[in-house]
Design an enzyme around this catalytic site. Structure first.
Site, short mmCIF file in Angstrom:
data_model
loop_
_atom_site.label_atom_id
_atom_site.label_comp_id
_atom_site.label_asym_id
_atom_site.label_seq_id
_atom_site.Cartn_x
_atom_site.Cartn_y
_atom_site.Cartn_z
N ASP A 25 -0.22 5.11 0.67
CA ASP A 25 -0.49 6.10 1.70
C ASP A 25 -0.70 5.43 3.05
O ASP A 25 -1.57 4.57 3.22
CB ASP A 25 -1.73 6.92 1.34
CG ASP A 25 -1.59 7.61 -0.02
OD1 ASP A 25 -0.44 7.70 -0.52
OD2 ASP A 25 -2.61 8.05 -0.57
N ASP A 37 0.84 -1.18 0.00
CA ASP A 37 0.00 0.00 0.00
C ASP A 37 0.89 1.25 0.00
O ASP A 37 2.02 1.22 0.50
CB ASP A 37 -0.90 -0.03 1.24
CG ASP A 37 -1.75 1.21 1.39
OD1 ASP A 37 -2.40 1.61 0.41
OD2 ASP A 37 -1.73 1.79 2.49
#
Length: 249
Positions: free
Chosen positions: A10, A8
């Site tokens: 952010d 991922d």
């Protein structure tokens, strides 16, 4: 077969703004502590492809124009590349949550390449900071690492049917790298026959932390030379039918 780390963006690679949840200026770009050096270690020493997986709500719309996304994203990639960290692929979904798009994680619509049979999903990982990242791992048949304080992560996954896919909860990238290293560069074998019961655990990065017990003092002494001179860790237990003879052990 190939293996991948689906990471991922952010909240996992870079800090996620608390209000907008969008990194849309260069001033907002801030890496999580330890992420660069530990990703470099992983890429240099372990056999994983690195893949960015990110939902970017409304990317390309008036709510989140592309010209505000790409400068910070490109700067992030260039900074990582300057430290020897390169990504093999990027999977970015631009839809809004209410669209329920099959490409939006935790759905797997973006992952066709990785579900074709060329990748071992059981030995691949999703690394993220949300419960949906763990759910994505579950949907892919992969394992998950949740980048959160333990108490926070446990609460996030409490009662979730996909919680079993999470193998590690930690707020530190150093723990992630260490967990993956030990998974990749260690092995354990157990063998039981009518004459012997043997347990062997070998860690190539164990720095000589060893314990050896075969019931034969001279054999123990000779086996100790292997971890001592190789700089590895060898933990070995053997119970054999020594009342008959030593040769089975």
């Amino acid at each position: 077969m190939k293996k991948a780390l689906f990471i991922d963006r952010d909240g996992t690679l870079i800090v996620e703004p608390e209000i907008t949840f969008q990194v849309d200026t260069l001033e907002q770009l801030e890496f999580l502590p330890g992420v660069i050096r530990n990703l470099y270690f992983i890429q240099k020493n372990l056999d994983f492809e690195l893949v960015i997986v990110s939902n970017q709500d409304g990317l390309g719309t008036d709510a989140f124009p592309e010209e505000t996304f790409w400068p910070a994203h490109t700067k992030m990639l260039r900074t990582l590349a300057g430290e020897g960290v390169f990504f093999d692929d990027q999977l970015i979904d631009p839809t809004f949550p209410q669209e329920n798009a099959p490409t939006r994680k935790p759905q797997t619509g973006m992952f066709g390449k990785y579900l074709s049979g060329d990748y071992d999903m059981s030995q691949s990982y999703v690394i993220g900071d949300r419960a949906t990242d763990v759910e994505l791992a579950y949907n892919l048949g992969a394992k998950a690492i949740l980048l959160q304080p333990v108490a926070v992560g446990e609460k996030m996954l409490e009662g979730k049917p996909f919680a079993e896919s999470c193998v590690l909860i930690t707020p530190r990238w150093s723990d992630v790298a260490e967990y993956l290293r030990r998974t990749e560069r260690s092995a354990e074998i157990n063998r039981v026959t009518s004459e012997t019961a043997i347990q062997v655990k070998l860690d190539l990065d164990g720095a000589g932390e060893s314990s050896i017990s075969t019931g034969l003092n001279f054999f123990d002494h000779m086996l100790w030379q292997l971890p001592h001179h190789a700089g590895v860790s060898l933990k070995l237990k053997c119970k054999g039918d020594l009342h008959v003879d030593e040769h089975h052990t």
